[in-house]
Design a protein around this motif. Structure first.
Motif, short mmCIF file in Angstrom:
data_model
loop_
_atom_site.label_atom_id
_atom_site.label_comp_id
_atom_site.label_asym_id
_atom_site.label_seq_id
_atom_site.Cartn_x
_atom_site.Cartn_y
_atom_site.Cartn_z
N LEU A 120 0.83 -1.21 0.00
CA LEU A 120 0.00 0.00 0.00
C LEU A 120 0.86 1.25 0.00
N ASP A 121 1.87 1.26 0.87
CA ASP A 121 2.69 2.45 1.03
C ASP A 121 3.57 2.70 -0.19
N LYS A 122 4.20 1.67 -0.67
CA LYS A 122 5.11 1.78 -1.81
C LYS A 122 4.40 2.27 -3.07
N ASN A 123 3.16 1.81 -3.26
CA ASN A 123 2.40 2.17 -4.46
C ASN A 123 1.44 3.33 -4.24
N LYS A 124 1.56 3.98 -3.07
CA LYS A 124 0.77 5.18 -2.75
C LYS A 124 -0.74 4.95 -2.89
N LEU A 125 -1.18 3.78 -2.45
CA LEU A 125 -2.60 3.46 -2.50
C LEU A 125 -3.26 3.94 -1.20
N LYS A 126 -3.56 5.22 -1.18
CA LYS A 126 -4.11 5.85 0.02
C LYS A 126 -5.55 5.42 0.29
N ASN A 127 -6.17 4.77 -0.68
CA ASN A 127 -7.53 4.27 -0.46
C ASN A 127 -7.53 2.86 0.12
N GLY A 128 -6.34 2.34 0.44
CA GLY A 128 -6.23 1.02 1.04
C GLY A 128 -5.95 1.11 2.53
N SER A 129 -6.53 0.20 3.30
CA SER A 129 -6.32 0.19 4.75
C SER A 129 -6.18 -1.24 5.24
N LEU A 130 -5.31 -1.42 6.24
CA LEU A 130 -5.24 -2.66 7.00
C LEU A 130 -6.20 -2.53 8.18
N LEU A 131 -6.99 -3.56 8.42
CA LEU A 131 -8.05 -3.44 9.43
C LEU A 131 -8.00 -4.52 10.49
N LEU A 132 -8.16 -4.10 11.74
CA LEU A 132 -8.38 -5.00 12.87
C LEU A 132 -9.84 -4.86 13.31
N ARG A 133 -10.40 -5.95 13.82
CA ARG A 133 -11.78 -5.89 14.28
C ARG A 133 -11.91 -5.03 15.54
N GLY A 134 -10.91 -5.07 16.40
CA GLY A 134 -10.95 -4.29 17.63
C GLY A 134 -9.62 -4.33 18.34
N CYS A 135 -9.61 -3.90 19.60
CA CYS A 135 -8.38 -3.90 20.39
C CYS A 135 -7.96 -5.33 20.74
N ILE A 136 -6.65 -5.52 20.87
CA ILE A 136 -6.13 -6.82 21.28
C ILE A 136 -6.38 -7.01 22.77
N ASN A 137 -7.02 -8.10 23.12
CA ASN A 137 -7.38 -8.41 24.51
C ASN A 137 -8.36 -7.38 25.09
N GLY A 138 -9.16 -6.75 24.24
CA GLY A 138 -10.14 -5.79 24.71
C GLY A 138 -9.57 -4.39 24.83
N CYS A 139 -10.45 -3.39 24.75
CA CYS A 139 -10.02 -1.99 24.74
C CYS A 139 -9.87 -1.39 26.13
N GLU A 140 -10.06 -2.21 27.19
CA GLU A 140 -9.84 -1.68 28.54
C GLU A 140 -8.37 -1.31 28.73
N LYS A 141 -7.48 -2.10 28.08
CA LYS A 141 -6.06 -1.81 28.12
C LYS A 141 -5.57 -1.63 26.69
N ILE A 142 -5.03 -0.44 26.41
CA ILE A 142 -4.67 -0.10 25.05
C ILE A 142 -3.24 -0.53 24.68
N MET A 143 -2.38 -0.76 25.69
CA MET A 143 -0.97 -1.03 25.43
C MET A 143 -0.72 -2.29 24.58
N PRO A 144 -1.43 -3.41 24.80
CA PRO A 144 -1.18 -4.57 23.92
C PRO A 144 -1.40 -4.25 22.45
N THR A 145 -2.42 -3.45 22.16
CA THR A 145 -2.68 -3.05 20.78
C THR A 145 -1.58 -2.15 20.25
N MET A 146 -1.15 -1.18 21.06
CA MET A 146 -0.10 -0.26 20.63
C MET A 146 1.22 -0.99 20.40
N GLU A 147 1.54 -1.95 21.26
CA GLU A 147 2.77 -2.71 21.10
C GLU A 147 2.74 -3.56 19.83
N PHE A 148 1.56 -4.12 19.53
CA PHE A 148 1.44 -4.90 18.30
C PHE A 148 1.59 -4.01 17.07
N LEU A 149 0.94 -2.85 17.07
CA LEU A 149 1.02 -1.95 15.93
C LEU A 149 2.44 -1.42 15.73
#
Length: 257
Positions: free
Chosen positions: A130-159
């Motif tokens: 996506l980045d190399k070909n400048k496809l700004k209309n493309g997105s990588l998607l997760l369904r939600g936070c990792i291990n729930g959104c009560e704690k945001i750090m697991p998601t941030m560490e994964f990203l």
């Protein structure tokens, strides 16, 4: 419920893969074996009585090689495969492909549905594409936070692991957390790529999820699921849609850089 959805936008880069070395080695070995057998059985004095036999054998040899390569590559030659140029796809006589990338980006979407269980190598590959070909209309998607959104750090560490695809190197595709999009496009397996045509907002100021059917309208949609490389996914989507913009985009991506 959805008012608590967290949407992250980040950016990335990807390595295109899919090589054919195994098949190529088989072709080279086959070619060598055929020549060896021919030289062993057709080694004759250089007289005119044998020249025609040798020439006929050479012609037959090339036919056998061509037939073998066609079975492996579907007719494409090794040179075409290595250079990513397929003349059957290029009907413009080698000229640059005329495509308004901005129109393609603004009117269509390429959603790449993922999960934290997908190997990081696949995340890196899709993100780099996506980045190399400048496809700004493309997105990588997760369904939600990792291990729930009560704690945001697991998601941030994964990203962070996704973005830093190499030591001290980062990439920049869009990454979204959006359960509404998973629901709207009925995603039950990952990776899964959705090509959505003619995406439009009913209200220009809308800044919510494109999974909202009340606020966002789309034309036809097409899916390709599996951990294939992105160019393969786009080709599959093009086969389903026969969309001229997607056809032009694929041709442009195949142009020598």
């Amino acid at each position: 419920m959805y008012s608590k959805i967290i949407i992250f936008t980040l950016f990335i880069c990807i390595n295109a893969f899919a090589d054919f070395y195994d098949q190529i080695e088989k072709i080279d070995k086959k070619r060598g074996d055929i020549y060896f057998d021919m030289n062993k059985t057709l080694k004759k004095p250089d007289t005119s009585i044998y020249k025609e036999q040798i020439q006929n054998a050479m012609n037959g040899l090339q036919d056998r090689i061509n037939s073998y390569e066609t079975k492996v590559y579907g007719g494409a030659t090794k040179k075409e495969i290595f250079s990513n140029i397929q003349t059957s796809l290029n009907q413009n006589g080698g000229q640059k492909i005329d495509i308004n990338i901005e129109d393609f980006i603004s009117n269509n979407r390429i959603y790449i549905f993922m999960s934290s269980s997908v190997p990081l190598s696949i995340w890196h590959e899709y993100g780099l594409f996506l980045d190399k070909n400048k496809l700004k209309n493309g997105s990588l998607l997760l369904r939600g936070c990792i291990n729930g959104c009560e704690k945001i750090m697991p998601t941030m560490e994964f990203l962070k692991k996704v973005i830093e695809y190499k030591p001290n190197e980062k990439m920049n595709p869009s990454i979204l957390l959006d359960p509404l999009l998973f629901e709207r496009y009925e995603i039950n397996e990952v990776p899964c790529i959705v090509y959505a045509k003619d995406v439009s907002y009913l209200n220009k100021g809308f800044q919510g999820s494109e999974g909202s059917k009340e606020e966002v309208k789309t034309g036809k949609i097409y899916k390709s699921c599996g951990d294939w490389n992105m160019l393969y996914h786009l080709e599959e989507l093009e086969k389903q849609s026969n969309d001229i913009s997607l056809i032009k985009l694929i041709k442009k991506l195949r142009e020598p850089k």
